[in-house]
Scaffold this active site. Structure first.
Site, mmCIF file in Angstrom:
data_model
loop_
_atom_site.group_PDB
_atom_site.id
_atom_site.type_symbol
_atom_site.label_atom_id
_atom_site.label_comp_id
_atom_site.label_asym_id
_atom_site.label_seq_id
_atom_site.Cartn_x
_atom_site.Cartn_y
_atom_site.Cartn_z
ATOM 1 N N SER A 7 0.860 -1.167 0.048
ATOM 2 C CA SER A 7 -0.052 0.114 -0.013
ATOM 3 C C SER A 7 0.874 1.131 -0.038
ATOM 4 O O SER A 7 1.970 1.272 -0.697
ATOM 5 C CB SER A 7 -0.839 -0.004 1.332
ATOM 6 O OG SER A 7 -1.964 0.750 0.977
ATOM 7 N N HIS A 49 -2.633 -1.088 -3.319
ATOM 8 C CA HIS A 49 -3.732 -0.070 -3.156
ATOM 9 C C HIS A 49 -3.376 1.387 -3.868
ATOM 10 O O HIS A 49 -2.382 1.675 -3.620
ATOM 11 C CB HIS A 49 -3.983 0.348 -1.809
ATOM 12 C CG HIS A 49 -4.201 -1.011 -0.974
ATOM 13 N ND1 HIS A 49 -4.097 -0.978 0.524
ATOM 14 C CD2 HIS A 49 -4.830 -2.197 -1.067
ATOM 15 C CE1 HIS A 49 -4.536 -2.063 0.894
ATOM 16 N NE2 HIS A 49 -4.903 -2.826 -0.047
ATOM 17 N N ASP A 101 -4.192 -4.974 5.809
ATOM 18 C CA ASP A 101 -4.300 -5.528 4.940
ATOM 19 C C ASP A 101 -3.426 -6.576 4.608
ATOM 20 O O ASP A 101 -1.973 -6.143 4.656
ATOM 21 C CB ASP A 101 -4.715 -4.830 3.477
ATOM 22 C CG ASP A 101 -5.590 -5.635 2.496
ATOM 23 O OD1 ASP A 101 -6.178 -6.812 2.718
ATOM 24 O OD2 ASP A 101 -5.693 -5.396 1.252
#
Lengths: 194, 269
Positions: free
Chosen positions: A18, A45, A138
């Protein structure tokens, strides 16, 4: 069709990240020669507007070819695949990729957990999961599943990460096979074609 | 996680007891969805879950509603709607009457988006929008045109990014956390249950939308659905899919021409 399951005869490296991970990827991918025996799948992401640019950047800087991900595209060794934004990326047993627009997981779509878990089910011990920098939880559950299915788990050394939360969260909740700096991750991937 | 063999058993039993065929659904996604409802509803033994599905039609319907994905939004992918607005509607506008079909419309957000575009182009009065889904529950929501108010900020941004010039809030009335879209938009909509797995063509259309539905099907069922759309499209009609979907594995090349980089194909013969 999924019933005609064959054991995949190639390895898959799946990389999740991310905030702060694009920078890491741009230190690794341009250093890779053309890869042969495995495929690289990237689940990060990002904003949907950055999508094309990132893939174009990899294409430009890396010797490994990028295959555009569309629903049911075959997964083949030798290529890089990037999960499109706003879809979850899933793995089918006939070595194709599927997309899914269901609810966000960990506030994310694509979710790293979703892709890691799905890849682990198909590629088992042929799978290497790498979790990079990020500021969200995540990926941790996905790494656990990869390990349970016999795959190899690598977490970026949080000290080398712009956003250490994501790798730290993994390390606190499981025992990765390797905790590596950026250059060591590169060496690991390079060694896979030997 | 449920086992592959358990999933196959469920698929077979559902087909046997209810005639609904999930056999050609993409396994990776279907397995996630079944697993999700299995855990949400607190099952711990697969046999128990299976027997509930078999013996309780009410529960079976609930399960189907939950495993079919019903996530949708208004003006999803604004650039897609820009193309519809600037390139497709002027062509459709030359026809005396415009027939549209939203296949797998879910709760209807894209259907209302389209009605707004038609209204702004002055074409709504001569249009008829069919909206279908396999899920009766989502169709009820779609008919009402009621969406969560908290989504309106994002939708109004999408609308503006797609080239919308009006004040988006004029299209709905806000009330206690909901946005009720103007009745006028729904006047030309017809909602009906339709199953892409087993039902056939029911009309001829000038444009068919089926966005992010085929991703849940395997190649064979995608082929069936796309041929069903082909049977339902007038020559020079348009087929619009999701941004990551393609017709290239399903239909002979040369029959359709793709519009630039968009996932919109025109039937040329």
């Amino acid at each position: 069709m999924e019933k005609d399951q064959v054991n995949p005869d190639f390895k898959v490296v799946i990389i999740g990240g991310s905030a702060g991970s694009l920078n890491v990827l741009m230190q690794i991918l341009p250093q890779l020669p053309a890869i042969k025996s495995f495929a690289i799948v990237i689940v990060v992401h990002r904003k949907s507007t950055d999508e094309q640019t990132f893939e174009e950047l990899i294409e430009l800087k890396s010797a490994v070819k990028v295959k555009q991900v569309e629903d049911k595209v075959p997964l083949l060794p030798g290529f890089i695949y990037v999960a499109p934004s706003n879809y979850h990326l899933l793995f089918e047993k006939n070595n194709t990729l599927s997309l899914d627009t269901s609810e966000k997981v960990n506030y994310s779509r694509p979710s790293i957990d979703v892709s890691f878990e799905s890849a682990a089910e198909v590629y088992k011990n042929q799978l290497v999961g790498i979790l990079l920098s990020g500021s969200n939880a995540d990926g941790t559950n996905g790494l656990k599943v990869i390990q349970n299915e016999g795959g190899t788990v690598i977490v970026q050394n949080p000290e080398s990460a712009d956003m250490p939360f994501m790798p730290n969260n993994a390390i606190q909740n499981m025992i990765p096979d390797y905790i590596l700096n950026i250059q060591e991750i590169l060496q690991f991937i390079l060694s896979m074609d030997n | 996680m449920i086992e592959d063999i358990e999933l196959e058993t469920l698929i077979n039993e559902v087909y046997e007891y209810y005639g609904f065929d999930f056999g050609s659904y993409s396994r990776a996604s279907l397995k996630r969805r079944v697993n999700r409802i299995y855990h949400l509803d607190g099952f711990t033994h697969f046999e128990q879950f299976l027997s509930k599905v078999r013996s309780d039609p009410e529960y079976y319907r609930h399960m189907v509603d939950e495993i079919t994905v019903n996530v949708t939004e208004m003006f999803r992918d604004p650039s897609f709607y820009t193309v519809i607005r600037n390139q497709i509607l002027p062509l459709l506008g030359t026809k005396p009457f415009i027939r549209l079909w939203h296949a797998g419309c879910s709760t209807g957000e894209e259907v209302y988006s389209m009605a707004i575009l038609l209204k702004e182009a002055g074409l709504l009065q001569k249009s008829l929008i069919y909206a279908t889904d396999i899920n009766a529950k989502v169709l009820e929501t779609a008919k009402k045109g009621i969406f969560p108010l908290r989504m309106m900020k994002e939708y109004s941004e999408n609308y503006r990014d797609s080239g919308g010039k009006e004040d988006f809030s004029n299209y709905y009335t806000a009330n206690y956390g909901i946005a009720k879209f103007n009745e006028e938009l729904a006047q030309k909509m017809v909602f009906s249950q339709h199953n892409l797995v087993s039902d056939t063509s029911f009309n001829e259309f000038d444009i068919i939308f089926c966005r992010n539905v085929l991703i849940y099907f395997d190649n064979d069922l995608q082929k069936r659905a796309i041929n069903l759309f082909d049977d339902s499209l007038a020559v020079l009609g348009f087929l619009a899919l999701g941004t990551k979907e393609t017709i290239k594995y399903s239909i002979s090349p040369g029959k359709y021409k793709q519009l630039d980089r968009e996932k919109i194909w025109r039937k040329i013969k």
